[in-house]
Design a protein around this motif. Sequence first.
Motif, PDB file in Angstrom:
ATOM      1  N   GLY A   1     -16.449  41.187  31.882  1.00 10.24           N
ATOM      2  CA  GLY A   1     -16.756  42.496  32.461  1.00 10.24           C
ATOM      3  C   GLY A   1     -18.151  42.944  32.046  1.00 10.24           C
ATOM      4  O   GLY A   1     -18.931  43.458  32.868  1.00 10.24           O
TER       5      GLY A   1
ATOM      6  N   GLY B   1     -17.270  46.461  36.232  1.00  7.44           N
ATOM      7  CA  GLY B   1     -17.427  45.784  34.940  1.00  7.44           C
ATOM      8  C   GLY B   1     -17.026  46.690  33.798  1.00  7.44           C
ATOM      9  O   GLY B   1     -16.284  46.299  32.892  1.00  7.44           O
TER      10      GLY B   1
ATOM     11  N   THR C   1      -6.561  34.388  33.434  1.00  5.13           N
ATOM     12  CA  THR C   1      -7.957  34.501  33.026  1.00  5.13           C
ATOM     13  C   THR C   1      -8.858  33.599  33.864  1.00  5.13           C
ATOM     14  O   THR C   1      -9.971  33.964  34.196  1.00  5.13           O
ATOM     15  CB  THR C   1      -8.083  34.122  31.549  1.00  5.13           C
ATOM     16  OG1 THR C   1      -6.957  34.654  30.867  1.00  5.13           O
ATOM     17  CG2 THR C   1      -9.320  34.704  30.955  1.00  5.13           C
TER      18      THR C   1
ATOM     19  N   ALA D   1      -9.836  35.173  37.010  1.00  4.97           N
ATOM     20  CA  ALA D   1     -10.877  36.172  36.769  1.00  4.97           C
ATOM     21  C   ALA D   1     -12.229  35.482  36.642  1.00  4.97           C
ATOM     22  O   ALA D   1     -13.221  35.899  37.254  1.00  4.97           O
ATOM     23  CB  ALA D   1     -10.555  36.971  35.506  1.00  4.97           C
TER      24      ALA D   1
ATOM     25  N   ARG E   1     -10.517  49.201  23.335  1.00  2.05           N
ATOM     26  CA  ARG E   1     -10.498  49.848  24.649  1.00  2.05           C
ATOM     27  C   ARG E   1     -10.577  51.355  24.519  1.00  2.05           C
ATOM     28  O   ARG E   1     -11.202  52.048  25.323  1.00  2.05           O
ATOM     29  CB  ARG E   1      -9.236  49.453  25.410  1.00  2.05           C
ATOM     30  CG  ARG E   1      -9.258  47.997  25.777  1.00  2.05           C
ATOM     31  CD  ARG E   1      -8.071  47.642  26.604  1.00  2.05           C
ATOM     32  NE  ARG E   1      -6.846  47.683  25.835  1.00  2.05           N
ATOM     33  CZ  ARG E   1      -5.667  47.963  26.364  1.00  2.05           C
ATOM     34  NH1 ARG E   1      -5.571  48.233  27.624  1.00  2.05           N
ATOM     35  NH2 ARG E   1      -4.601  47.969  25.615  1.00  2.05           N
TER      36      ARG E   1
ATOM     37  N   LEU F   1     -11.534  40.617  38.683  1.00  2.17           N
ATOM     38  CA  LEU F   1     -11.680  40.707  37.235  1.00  2.17           C
ATOM     39  C   LEU F   1     -10.701  41.733  36.675  1.00  2.17           C
ATOM     40  O   LEU F   1     -10.160  41.581  35.582  1.00  2.17           O
ATOM     41  CB  LEU F   1     -13.120  41.130  36.941  1.00  2.17           C
ATOM     42  CG  LEU F   1     -13.672  40.887  35.556  1.00  2.17           C
ATOM     43  CD1 LEU F   1     -13.542  39.458  35.149  1.00  2.17           C
ATOM     44  CD2 LEU F   1     -15.131  41.313  35.529  1.00  2.17           C
ATOM     45  N   LEU F   2     -10.482  42.781  37.468  1.00  2.00           N
ATOM     46  CA  LEU F   2      -9.594  43.848  37.015  1.00  2.00           C
ATOM     47  C   LEU F   2      -8.130  43.480  37.186  1.00  2.00           C
ATOM     48  O   LEU F   2      -7.290  43.879  36.387  1.00  2.00           O
ATOM     49  CB  LEU F   2      -9.872  45.123  37.812  1.00  2.00           C
ATOM     50  CG  LEU F   2     -10.943  46.063  37.290  1.00  2.00           C
ATOM     51  CD1 LEU F   2     -11.094  47.225  38.239  1.00  2.00           C
ATOM     52  CD2 LEU F   2     -10.578  46.551  35.911  1.00  2.00           C
TER      53      LEU F   2
ATOM     54  N   ARG G   1      -8.750  45.817  30.497  1.00  2.00           N
ATOM     55  CA  ARG G   1      -8.215  44.488  30.209  1.00  2.00           C
ATOM     56  C   ARG G   1      -8.099  44.259  28.715  1.00  2.00           C
ATOM     57  O   ARG G   1      -8.854  44.820  27.923  1.00  2.00           O
ATOM     58  CB  ARG G   1      -9.114  43.418  30.836  1.00  2.00           C
ATOM     59  CG  ARG G   1      -9.101  43.423  32.348  1.00  2.00           C
ATOM     60  CD  ARG G   1      -7.704  43.274  32.924  1.00  2.00           C
ATOM     61  NE  ARG G   1      -7.100  41.988  32.627  1.00  2.00           N
ATOM     62  CZ  ARG G   1      -7.001  41.002  33.505  1.00  2.00           C
ATOM     63  NH1 ARG G   1      -7.440  41.151  34.738  1.00  2.00           N
ATOM     64  NH2 ARG G   1      -6.424  39.873  33.174  1.00  2.00           N
TER      65      ARG G   1
ATOM     66  N   VAL H   1     -11.962  38.223  29.102  1.00  3.97           N
ATOM     67  CA  VAL H   1     -12.113  38.970  30.350  1.00  3.97           C
ATOM     68  C   VAL H   1     -12.991  40.201  30.116  1.00  3.97           C
ATOM     69  O   VAL H   1     -13.866  40.529  30.925  1.00  3.97           O
ATOM     70  CB  VAL H   1     -10.730  39.368  30.902  1.00  3.97           C
ATOM     71  CG1 VAL H   1     -10.883  40.162  32.180  1.00  3.97           C
ATOM     72  CG2 VAL H   1      -9.896  38.133  31.150  1.00  3.97           C
ATOM     73  N   VAL H   2     -12.754  40.860  28.991  1.00  4.83           N
ATOM     74  CA  VAL H   2     -13.582  42.016  28.670  1.00  4.83           C
ATOM     75  C   VAL H   2     -15.051  41.615  28.630  1.00  4.83           C
ATOM     76  O   VAL H   2     -15.927  42.288  29.182  1.00  4.83           O
ATOM     77  CB  VAL H   2     -13.149  42.606  27.309  1.00  4.83           C
ATOM     78  CG1 VAL H   2     -14.152  43.630  26.815  1.00  4.83           C
ATOM     79  CG2 VAL H   2     -11.779  43.232  27.410  1.00  4.83           C
TER      80      VAL H   2
ATOM     81  N   THR I   1     -15.067  49.298  33.884  1.00  6.77           N
ATOM     82  CA  THR I   1     -13.625  49.571  33.909  1.00  6.77           C
ATOM     83  C   THR I   1     -12.839  48.395  33.333  1.00  6.77           C
ATOM     84  O   THR I   1     -11.812  48.580  32.686  1.00  6.77           O
ATOM     85  CB  THR I   1     -13.178  49.859  35.348  1.00  6.77           C
ATOM     86  OG1 THR I   1     -14.137  50.732  35.939  1.00  6.77           O
ATOM     87  CG2 THR I   1     -11.834  50.540  35.370  1.00  6.77           C
ATOM     88  N   THR I   2     -13.347  47.191  33.571  1.00  2.00           N
ATOM     89  CA  THR I   2     -12.696  46.024  32.982  1.00  2.00           C
ATOM     90  C   THR I   2     -12.602  46.161  31.463  1.00  2.00           C
ATOM     91  O   THR I   2     -11.576  45.846  30.856  1.00  2.00           O
ATOM     92  CB  THR I   2     -13.487  44.757  33.318  1.00  2.00           C
ATOM     93  OG1 THR I   2     -13.680  44.714  34.723  1.00  2.00           O
ATOM     94  CG2 THR I   2     -12.746  43.530  32.870  1.00  2.00           C
TER      95      THR I   2
END
Lengths: 281, 663, 527, 99
Positions: free
Chosen positions: D33, D17, A48, A51, B641, A42-43, D24, D29-30, D19-20
Amino acid sequence: MTTPLGLAAVATGLAETGRTSGGEATLFWFIAPVMVIAALGLLFARKTVHAAMSVVLVMISLAILYVAQEAPFLGVVQVIVYTGAVMMLFLFVLMLVGVDSSDSLVETIRGQRWIGALLGLGLGAVLVGVVLTAADLAPAGLVEANADSNPVGVARVIFSDYVFALEVVGTLLVVAALGALVLTHRQRLTRQVGQKERADARIAAGTVLTPLPAPGVYARSNAMDVPALGPDGRPLESSVPRVLRIRGQERSVAEVHAEIGAEGVGSTPPERSITGEEEVR
Amino acid sequence: MMTTALAALPLEAEGAVAAASASGAFSVAWLLIALPMLGAAVLLLAGRRSDAWGHWLGVLASGSAFVVGAVLWFAMMGLPADERVQDLHLFSWIPAGAFSLDAGLRVDPLSLAFVLLVTFVGTLIHVYSVAYMEHDTDRRRFFAYLNLFVAAMLLLVLADSYVLLFVGWEGVGLASYLLIGFWNHEMPNAVAAKKAFVANRVGDIGMIVAIGLMFATFGATDFSSVFGRAEGAGEGLLTATGLMLLLAATGKSAQFPLQSWLGDAMAGPTPVSALIHAATMVTAGVYLVVRSAPVYAGAPTALLVVAIVGAITLLFGAIVGCAKDDIKKTLAASTMSQIGYMMLAAGLGPIGYAFAIFHLLTHGFFKAGMFLGAGSVMHGMGDSVDMRRFGGLSRYMKVTWLTFAAGWLAIIGFPGLSGFWSKDKIIESAYAVADGEGWQPWVFGTVALVGAGITAFYMSRLFFMTFHGDKRWSDGHGEGPADGPVRHPHESPRLMTVPMAILAVGSVALGGILAFGDSFVTWLEPVTGHAEHHEPVLPIWLIMVLTFVLVIAGVFLAWRQYAAAPVAVVPPRGSVLTRAARKDLYQDDVNEALLMLPGQYLTRSLVYGDRQLVDGAATGLARVVAGSGEIVRRVQNGYVRSYASTMVAGIVALTAVVLAFQI
Amino acid sequence: MTPAFVAPEIPWAHLLPVAIVLVAGVVGVLVEAFAPQRLRRAIQLTIALLATAGAVVAVAALWAGVRDTGGTVVLGGSMIIDGPALVLQGVLALLGLVSLLVIADRTESGEDAFAPSASAVPGSDYEELARRKGLAQTEVFPLVLFALGGMMIFPAAGDLLTLFVALEVLSLPLYLLSGMARRRRLLSQEASMKYFLLGAFASAFFLFGTALLYGFAGSVRLADIAAATSTVVGMDALLLAGVLLLMVGLLFKVGAVPFHSWTPDVYQGAPTPITGFMAACTKIAAFGAILRIVYVVVPPLEWDVMPLLWAIAVLTMVVGTVVAIVQTDIKRMLAYSSIAHAGFVLVGVVALTSSGISSVLFYLLAYGLSTIGAFAIVSLVREVNAGPGGAVVAEATHVSQWSGLGQRHPVLAASFALFLLSFAGIPLTAGFTGKFAVFSAAVEGGLTWLAVVGVVVSAAAVFFYARIIVLMFFTDPAGTAGETTTVVRSEGFTTVAIALGVIGTILLGVLPSPVLDLLADAAKLIP
Amino acid sequence: MNLSNYLVLAAVLFTIGATTVLLRRNAIVVFMGIELMLNATNLAFVTFARIHGDLTGQVMAFFVMVVAAAEVVIGLAIIVAIFRTRRSASVDDVNLLKS
């Protein structure tokens, strides 16, 4: 009913309620690294979809671990809800957004990568430190609680102690449905256009109703880029594909004539000589 | 050196009187506030319907408040001195846990003195305004604001706790902006209102912090509890509280360094200047300091700062007053200076409190009288305020001239008139401060003395330039200089001259009456405590002679320059000092540099990332500001983020701290 | 075999306030499905107003019983109907009613604050068509009711499972509503996405905290956890980390520093009526839950957890105030001011006295009324396109656009000034009473220094509120050629809401004692 | 094998999760996570349920799944709505609101 029961049997086979069997340890040490690596996908996965697929892997592994942990009902629900519904939804949206979309690797926020990594490590350290204090707990096991089979036990708890939460979750699902509708459903604001209306509109517009004529075909020149000649002997511009015309790659009849030269007179000469000077229609 | 104030502590204990529960006549003290408040409410709610009679209702409301005040005064005269502090509990305002906040009034000699001043002068000004504002279509609204102001001012002086006092404090501020900006379709007025607003906000912060400190230290903000517990509190806290109260006072009373708004506030209608910016609101700072005497008793340093601020403002206002050509601005500068006297007196401690209030009362009369006189002159001179275009008006406006003369003689301290009694006492006390030891008596005494001389000069200048000398205007029939503006000076109507005459009588006589047998000082003793007489460092007769000589000198100089000699209609360039004084000693520029610019930079740099600042930051402050702006921008950068990172950082920090303490 | 299953008894009477609101939400969904389009708005609005009013009545009906008995635990501990819970439910229903008035209001051209069709791509032909056809997204009403229902469960939840579900029930509709603004839709959608991602992130932490607490106590009931704090030994780390992560989820909702960064962005982007609703009601609900956790679970941990809460309170007050000073957008400024207010409320929370509870309840009521009123006013002040007869467009949120408002619309500007003064804590306004109450509770709880910090910060805060007042009353309008800012006329619901806010703010400032007495009676949490 | 191994696994997955979310940029994707974080929490719940011999943990996990399903619906709807407007699913591109 049989499947959960069967799974329950697997579960009891793996775990001697509370204490872990060797089988469970093997399973764990096989599956845990796989899960962590998949999660790291995932990281680090550029694409995508990769992931998403690694998350699916994590979720299926989790289902296995649930079964191993005397929670066969959850194991099944995990597969159905998470892998079956949630992740599929994710994949649908991925398809919608563009399946091959991938992240650019250039970091836009200065230092974010280091900050993120550092914070991630810090968080991991803190959390692992916290859960390790639970290592001294003596596991009680779920034999007693699962006496009527696991689903029945879970159902008893849900429908007695947490029935109110269950009712409220009902409204949550209503909200979800309503929300999806609000953000995606478009009411039809204009009258629907049927086949008849389309045909009428086309006739009313007065454009060509039949298929367009094919480009010119001559004994010495069989090409898409030369216009056909109409019954009156004039070149039909519309017979050359639009793309060629836009690109400026069509040839006129006169050019063909020049190329063919004198020998270009066929066995059935045209009734009128074609000079290439005719007005183009 | 600091011991005097401390030595006064026991005096406080034996002199000041504990509050008694109000009864009898005093239980109607709430009417004092309710009547003008009702007047304001009716006038505002009734709207245009009350245009015909509204102004008289306003006069009635203010006048009846005066009647109530007079009744209370008689009632108090009938009480022995040790029962003269009466607390009237109104209602339980905020009953929160162990600390409750009650709304109540304190009727005592100090507040009653203010009540009489405010309602009496206020009523006269109401009457005057009936004529002065006659042609204004919004006269009713003007009276509503005047009533509102009177109500708020009475609340301020009658409140029995700092919180309620703060309500009145804000109320007079509000009424003052409404009145300064009354003609707010004219831009300068709105600007003036804004300036007053900002200066007062700075002061308010002092007030809020002071209230907070008291609340934290004493657990209460009502006078009885605070004063009762002040003795036991540490000096540091009391000093901080005292300084914060002083900050509040400087804002409201136009004292250094928050004085700049007063001059601009003269843009409002003249009765407003008389009522608010001479007689009442601006003295609220002095009231606050005197009222807080027990706090200052434990904070000699704060008291000294009060005196210094007073001394600076005294000279500042006087110097500015010498150079102004605008009659109202000269009076404003004079007000500033006179309040400086009061502040100085209050800063002297127990020996000065009573004289501060004494001077405040006499000043209220003569300054209000002179402002109304100035209004009368403007009325007759087509709303002009330029003294260089006045002159020789004594023949045309006899009553105004006479009443103004009374005020003039009173303010310069002509022997026998009101100002003489109150100002000389302050000068004497200033020479007697700190037991007559150290530098304080010499510095404060001399400042007060010199101030008296300058006061005589600029007030005489104003008087002569306006009423004597050549006519520097044209009457349209060939008299006066041809280039002068055409004016038709005439005496004002009765409604205006009668209040002026009454105030003139007060200017002449009030001081003598109150000084007779020290009656006023004795009257205030239940509040300020009994102060032993201290010998000044100079003999009293010498001080009086010196004062008189300086005053005569000032008057003579002014007479020679502005009555005997022709006055230029265009202001001469003047000396450096004159030019500086015309510009209010550059106070606006200083303020701009000190207050406005950093604020502007702050806003600009933080929000737009002002290049100039980031690149060429000159001062350390600017760098700090720019830096914090950078931090704000970096954290609040709009990226999900980054936000998530802030959260995780918080979580990790919190958990780590807890766990670290656990191990 | 375990004994046969006995269905639990559901005490509907005690759940009535919540049930009314949630059921009305479901009915609203049915109306969406079956009612003809032109009737929908009227029906929805009627249902919503009746439901909130009904909830207020239901709370009032329950009040006498709760005051006498001190409250009841129902559903085996899922819900605790005690004084604070009931008071907060009542306040939430009341403020929900006021918010609904603002949400429902339409300008004279028949436009409400929401996109005619939230699914339309901003700037597309379809959107323009939907606008011209006068479409309205009436789903807003049931969504608001659902959110309100979740909020009303929040302060009464007796176990972490109910709390979690309620958290989601109140959050999900708000994520959606944030993205439905009529104007500046890109900002609105962005706000929605940020709110959603960060909100889900925060609730994941909340959930992990729940897991840790469950691991510690073997139960998710707050009472059991509180009991376990004194019996279980050797697992303090689980307990502490659990409580902290739980608090993170809640502090996120109230916008406490350092979990505040979403607040300004979301408040700015969301439709203004929704911003008012969120700012007031979410905060109230979350503080209800924080009160319960701090007063029921935390006391044995006082010396471990409380210092952190002190630090958060100070940080929140300071950051909120300092950053508010430099804002140029009125909604952002109000957002930072709301952050600062969260700090002030925290001062009352950490007092750990019964007057702390009542002071927090009072502060929330006072703050909520002024906040909804302030945002309601923001929703009325609009930009006008240049040129003669220019169309009224989006809200004029840049502070410079507010200059001179007091001269042209004195009543509206005076109301806004009143709300600002209340935020600043000037006496005779509700804000002052609230600040007085929380600070005195802090002093009573032995936190004099915290009260002093609070006073100093609120004194500094006066400055930026005063700045807006100066701007409105003493500054000339910025625009030169004609008005560029106007106050839009509406159907009048907003005016009612503003009037209610003004009356409440003054009443709670001048005569707060009846309310304070009532809250003092209510300030007892059932463990 | 000690059951705390499961808990450590849960903590690690949770961290990954989280850290994602920090690293990201693709919103989907986030969001995945965040889903991973919820899943990790569920594992912790199930393990604690086993430790305590109490089914509440499993019930919690069940509820989390239901709630997560609802959340996914809303979240993806929001992401799709934004994608239709901007043709981008990057969280960095939604960056109009800032100081």
